[in-house]
Motif scaffolding. Structure first.
Motif, PDB file in Angstrom:
ATOM      1  N   ALA A   1       0.478 101.649  22.457  1.00  0.00           N
ATOM      2  CA  ALA A   1      -0.742 102.447  22.511  1.00  0.00           C
ATOM      3  C   ALA A   1      -0.482 103.803  23.154  1.00  0.00           C
ATOM      4  CB  ALA A   1      -1.823 101.696  23.289  1.00  0.00           C
ATOM      5  N   TRP A   2      -1.407 104.728  22.891  1.00  0.00           N
ATOM      6  CA  TRP A   2      -1.449 105.975  23.649  1.00  0.00           C
ATOM      7  C   TRP A   2      -2.797 106.054  24.348  1.00  0.00           C
ATOM      8  CZ3 TRP A   2      -4.893 110.058  22.710  1.00  0.00           C
ATOM      9  CH2 TRP A   2      -5.551 110.056  21.470  1.00  0.00           C
ATOM     10  N   PHE A   3      -2.878 106.885  25.380  1.00  0.00           N
ATOM     11  CA  PHE A   3      -4.043 106.862  26.261  1.00  0.00           C
ATOM     12  C   PHE A   3      -4.614 108.265  26.467  1.00  0.00           C
ATOM     13  CE2 PHE A   3      -1.547 103.167  27.051  1.00  0.00           C
ATOM     14  CZ  PHE A   3      -2.462 102.160  27.321  1.00  0.00           C
ATOM     15  N   GLY A   4      -5.952 108.336  26.380  1.00  0.00           N
ATOM     16  CA  GLY A   4      -6.652 109.586  26.601  1.00  0.00           C
ATOM     17  C   GLY A   4      -7.497 109.514  27.862  1.00  0.00           C
ATOM     18  N   VAL A   5      -7.723 110.678  28.484  1.00  0.00           N
ATOM     19  CA  VAL A   5      -8.528 110.736  29.702  1.00  0.00           C
ATOM     20  C   VAL A   5      -9.966 110.328  29.390  1.00  0.00           C
ATOM     21  CG1 VAL A   5      -9.379 112.243  31.544  1.00  0.00           C
ATOM     22  CG2 VAL A   5      -7.058 112.553  30.636  1.00  0.00           C
ATOM     23  N   PRO A   6     -10.557 109.392  30.139  1.00  0.00           N
ATOM     24  CA  PRO A   6     -11.908 108.915  29.848  1.00  0.00           C
ATOM     25  C   PRO A   6     -12.971 109.847  30.423  1.00  0.00           C
ATOM     26  CG  PRO A   6     -11.065 107.767  31.759  1.00  0.00           C
ATOM     27  CD  PRO A   6      -9.948 108.689  31.292  1.00  0.00           C
ATOM     28  N   ARG A   7     -14.196 109.704  29.944  1.00  0.00           N
ATOM     29  CA  ARG A   7     -15.323 110.450  30.526  1.00  0.00           C
ATOM     30  C   ARG A   7     -15.545 110.029  31.975  1.00  0.00           C
ATOM     31  NH1 ARG A   7     -18.652 113.391  27.174  1.00  0.00           N
ATOM     32  NH2 ARG A   7     -18.266 113.196  24.934  1.00  0.00           N
ATOM     33  N   ASP A   8     -15.477 108.723  32.202  1.00  0.00           N
ATOM     34  CA  ASP A   8     -15.630 108.187  33.548  1.00  0.00           C
ATOM     35  C   ASP A   8     -14.259 108.117  34.199  1.00  0.00           C
ATOM     36  OD1 ASP A   8     -16.186 106.870  35.886  1.00  0.00           O
ATOM     37  OD2 ASP A   8     -16.716 104.959  34.942  1.00  0.00           O
ATOM     38  N   LEU A   9     -13.969 109.056  35.082  1.00  0.00           N
ATOM     39  CA  LEU A   9     -12.648 109.134  35.682  1.00  0.00           C
ATOM     40  C   LEU A   9     -12.341 107.966  36.606  1.00  0.00           C
ATOM     41  CD1 LEU A   9     -12.432 112.947  36.493  1.00  0.00           C
ATOM     42  CD2 LEU A   9     -11.317 111.712  34.631  1.00  0.00           C
ATOM     43  N   GLU A  10     -13.368 107.198  36.972  1.00  0.00           N
ATOM     44  CA  GLU A  10     -13.130 106.027  37.813  1.00  0.00           C
ATOM     45  C   GLU A  10     -12.662 104.826  36.986  1.00  0.00           C
ATOM     46  OE1 GLU A  10     -13.236 106.260  41.022  1.00  0.00           O
ATOM     47  OE2 GLU A  10     -14.017 108.305  40.990  1.00  0.00           O
TER      48      GLU A  10
ATOM     49  N   ASN B   1      -4.734 120.686  48.507  1.00  0.00           N
ATOM     50  CA  ASN B   1      -4.097 121.098  49.766  1.00  0.00           C
ATOM     51  C   ASN B   1      -4.721 120.490  51.018  1.00  0.00           C
ATOM     52  OD1 ASN B   1      -1.902 122.556  48.854  1.00  0.00           O
ATOM     53  ND2 ASN B   1      -2.970 124.527  48.882  1.00  0.00           N
ATOM     54  N   LYS B   2      -5.629 119.550  50.855  1.00  0.00           N
ATOM     55  CA  LYS B   2      -6.157 118.848  52.019  1.00  0.00           C
ATOM     56  C   LYS B   2      -5.157 117.775  52.436  1.00  0.00           C
ATOM     57  CE  LYS B   2     -10.960 119.561  50.615  1.00  0.00           C
ATOM     58  NZ  LYS B   2     -12.223 118.905  50.169  1.00  0.00           N
ATOM     59  N   PRO B   3      -5.099 117.425  53.718  1.00  0.00           N
ATOM     60  CA  PRO B   3      -4.110 116.444  54.185  1.00  0.00           C
ATOM     61  C   PRO B   3      -4.455 115.033  53.735  1.00  0.00           C
ATOM     62  CG  PRO B   3      -5.587 117.055  55.969  1.00  0.00           C
ATOM     63  CD  PRO B   3      -5.924 117.962  54.819  1.00  0.00           C
ATOM     64  N   GLY B   4      -3.478 114.140  53.826  1.00  0.00           N
ATOM     65  CA  GLY B   4      -3.702 112.736  53.507  1.00  0.00           C
ATOM     66  C   GLY B   4      -3.192 112.360  52.133  1.00  0.00           C
ATOM     67  N   HIS B   5      -3.198 111.064  51.878  1.00  0.00           N
ATOM     68  CA  HIS B   5      -2.751 110.554  50.586  1.00  0.00           C
ATOM     69  C   HIS B   5      -3.718 110.939  49.477  1.00  0.00           C
ATOM     70  CE1 HIS B   5      -0.288 107.193  52.741  1.00  0.00           C
ATOM     71  NE2 HIS B   5       0.373 108.333  52.663  1.00  0.00           N
ATOM     72  N   TRP B   6      -3.173 111.056  48.285  1.00  0.00           N
ATOM     73  CA  TRP B   6      -3.988 111.395  47.131  1.00  0.00           C
ATOM     74  C   TRP B   6      -4.774 110.162  46.671  1.00  0.00           C
ATOM     75  CZ3 TRP B   6      -1.034 115.072  43.301  1.00  0.00           C
ATOM     76  CH2 TRP B   6      -0.458 116.119  44.021  1.00  0.00           C
ATOM     77  N   LYS B   7      -5.990 110.363  46.184  1.00  0.00           N
ATOM     78  CA  LYS B   7      -6.818 109.247  45.720  1.00  0.00           C
ATOM     79  C   LYS B   7      -6.189 108.600  44.488  1.00  0.00           C
ATOM     80  CE  LYS B   7     -11.459 107.944  44.182  1.00  0.00           C
ATOM     81  NZ  LYS B   7     -12.864 108.379  43.968  1.00  0.00           N
ATOM     82  N   GLU B   8      -6.081 107.269  44.521  1.00  0.00           N
ATOM     83  CA  GLU B   8      -5.442 106.517  43.440  1.00  0.00           C
ATOM     84  C   GLU B   8      -6.473 105.914  42.509  1.00  0.00           C
ATOM     85  OE1 GLU B   8      -2.085 103.550  44.226  1.00  0.00           O
ATOM     86  OE2 GLU B   8      -3.746 102.217  43.645  1.00  0.00           O
ATOM     87  N   ARG B   9      -6.241 106.073  41.200  1.00  0.00           N
ATOM     88  CA  ARG B   9      -7.054 105.413  40.185  1.00  0.00           C
ATOM     89  C   ARG B   9      -6.122 104.805  39.137  1.00  0.00           C
ATOM     90  NH1 ARG B   9      -9.665 110.465  40.837  1.00  0.00           N
ATOM     91  NH2 ARG B   9     -11.817 110.404  41.591  1.00  0.00           N
ATOM     92  N   MET B  10      -6.647 103.917  38.317  1.00  0.00           N
ATOM     93  CA  MET B  10      -5.819 103.216  37.346  1.00  0.00           C
ATOM     94  C   MET B  10      -5.984 103.806  35.944  1.00  0.00           C
ATOM     95  SD  MET B  10      -5.577  99.097  36.654  1.00  0.00           S
ATOM     96  CE  MET B  10      -5.066  98.818  38.354  1.00  0.00           C
ATOM     97  N   VAL B  11      -4.859 104.020  35.271  1.00  0.00           N
ATOM     98  CA  VAL B  11      -4.851 104.425  33.866  1.00  0.00           C
ATOM     99  C   VAL B  11      -4.921 103.189  32.975  1.00  0.00           C
ATOM    100  CG1 VAL B  11      -3.496 105.532  32.041  1.00  0.00           C
ATOM    101  CG2 VAL B  11      -3.574 106.539  34.335  1.00  0.00           C
ATOM    102  N   ALA B  12      -4.022 102.232  33.243  1.00  0.00           N
ATOM    103  CA  ALA B  12      -3.963 100.979  32.484  1.00  0.00           C
ATOM    104  C   ALA B  12      -3.408  99.896  33.406  1.00  0.00           C
ATOM    105  CB  ALA B  12      -3.084 101.127  31.244  1.00  0.00           C
ATOM    106  N   LYS B  13      -3.822  98.663  33.175  1.00  0.00           N
ATOM    107  CA  LYS B  13      -3.399  97.563  34.034  1.00  0.00           C
ATOM    108  C   LYS B  13      -1.949  97.172  33.788  1.00  0.00           C
ATOM    109  CE  LYS B  13      -8.049  95.587  34.396  1.00  0.00           C
ATOM    110  NZ  LYS B  13      -8.901  94.399  34.122  1.00  0.00           N
ATOM    111  N   SER B  14      -1.413  97.505  32.616  1.00  0.00           N
ATOM    112  CA  SER B  14      -0.043  97.158  32.274  1.00  0.00           C
ATOM    113  C   SER B  14       0.624  98.333  31.575  1.00  0.00           C
ATOM    114  CB  SER B  14      -0.012  95.925  31.362  1.00  0.00           C
ATOM    115  OG  SER B  14       1.258  95.759  30.757  1.00  0.00           O
TER     116      SER B  14
ATOM    117  N   LEU C   1      -0.821 104.359  37.103  1.00  0.00           N
ATOM    118  CA  LEU C   1      -1.802 104.898  38.036  1.00  0.00           C
ATOM    119  C   LEU C   1      -1.817 106.418  37.978  1.00  0.00           C
ATOM    120  CD1 LEU C   1      -0.691 102.679  41.049  1.00  0.00           C
ATOM    121  CD2 LEU C   1      -2.662 102.234  39.556  1.00  0.00           C
ATOM    122  N   TRP C   2      -2.967 107.020  38.353  1.00  0.00           N
ATOM    123  CA  TRP C   2      -2.955 108.460  38.530  1.00  0.00           C
ATOM    124  C   TRP C   2      -3.525 108.813  39.889  1.00  0.00           C
ATOM    125  CZ3 TRP C   2      -6.977 112.223  38.732  1.00  0.00           C
ATOM    126  CH2 TRP C   2      -8.269 111.761  38.462  1.00  0.00           C
ATOM    127  N   TYR C   3      -2.978 109.891  40.449  1.00  0.00           N
ATOM    128  CA  TYR C   3      -3.302 110.301  41.804  1.00  0.00           C
ATOM    129  C   TYR C   3      -3.912 111.701  41.763  1.00  0.00           C
ATOM    130  CZ  TYR C   3      -0.455 106.310  43.087  1.00  0.00           C
ATOM    131  OH  TYR C   3       0.044 105.033  43.211  1.00  0.00           O
TER     132      TYR C   3
END
Length: 315
Positions: free
Chosen positions: A96-105, A53-66, A46-48
């Protein structure tokens, strides 16, 4: 202390927190450092997103399912200064290795190094993963204890050529370094759950001669190359993964050591290793960092494990 995500509770004598490795990177290019977290083997990576500096938890997204194997790595694989996650993926059993996608979601772009099913080093609890230029062609390769995949000119090409080699028992990081200064790359490994740290002298692409560095301390489940004494030669920094298997490994209830091993080359073709103890009640867990924390041009050590979070400042 700032809470990045919901905090769980666990008993370190019976189980594990859901974080085997944690990497820092500005994923979305906004100038703020985000966090990439690999939890328990075969859980998601996962990436956060840093909320600036805004309060609250960081938004979570998935890099890979496994994300499998016990030492996922974050490495400048392409040699362009950009670190990328490298790990095995189940159930396909591929590396595998992983690169940042165009669609960050969306999921990250996966580039297959070794296709499954069950490529070597890709089982759920496989031990040993590293990267470095093994054959001296200027391109970084991927290593496991059963051998290494040769990095092609186009690192996005699938199914890299595999060179079988015996690089010892279950280990953590496989470090690539010219230990004896003879012009080729050697490999350094450490026993993840028993005693032993070794270097493997490269004789040719698939043959390495094993040399013992030390068997003094057990459970070296993470190890880093760093020039600790600023003599121009890289040394080893490592320690114990305290309660790795709840104290059931050989030496599992010994003190949680942290130490560095000085490498010296007294003459051509000769190497010497000297162990320097830093602490005996902390250890290194599954991941730690060596970095100049206080900007005094000396390397310090940051640890986070079942013994707590600590910074060791080199004086």
């Amino acid at each position: 202390m700032h809470e990045l995500r919901a905090v769980g509770t666990y008993d370190g004598t019976k189980g594990y927190s859901n974080c085997f490795t944690n990497f820092a990177q500005d994923v979305n290019g906004d100038g703020w450092v985000d966090s990439i977290v690999v939890g328990l083997p075969n859980g998601p990576c996962l990436w956060y997103e840093n909320p600036k500096n805004k309060p609250g938890h960081w938004k979570e997204r998935m890099v890979a399912k496994s994300a499998c194997n016990e030492t996922p790595i974050f490495f400048d694989l392409l040699g362009n200064g950009q670190l990328v996650p490298i790990f095995a993926v189940r159930p396909q059993g591929l590396m595998a290795w992983f690169g940042v996608p165009r669609d960050l979601e969306g999921l990250w772009d996966m580039h297959v190094i070794a296709a499954g099913p069950d490529a070597p080093g890709t089982k759920m609890y496989s031990h040993g993963l590293g990267a470095g230029d093994v054959n001296g062609d200027g391109r970084n390769d991927i290593l496991i204890k059963e051998g290494w995949w040769e990095g092609p000119q186009d690192r996005k090409k699938a199914d890299w050529k595999f060179h079988p080699a015996n690089l010892g028992e279950d280990c953590a990081n496989l470090l690539v370094y010219d230990v004896d200064n003879d012009g080729d790359s050697d490999v350094i490994t450490s026993s993840a759950h028993r005693y032993g740290i070794w270097w493997f002298e490269q004789l040719d692409d698939s043959k390495f001669e094993q040399h013992l560095i030390t068997k003094e301390y057990s459970q070296t489940h993470a190890i880093i190359l760093a020039d600790m004494n600023r003599d121009g030669i890289k040394d080893l920094v490592t320690g114990k993964r305290h309660l790795a298997h709840q104290g059931n490994d050989p030496g599992g209830k010994d003190p949680a050591m942290l130490y560095w091993i000085e490498l010296r080359r007294p003459q051509t073709g000769k190497v010497e290793f000297t162990t320097h103890v830093i602490d005996d009640d902390s250890g290194v867990g599954t991941q730690f960092e060596v970095v100049d924390m206080n900007n005094d041009e000396k390397l310090d050590i940051v640890t986070s494990n079942k013994k707590g979070v600590r910074v060791f400042l080199q004086k």
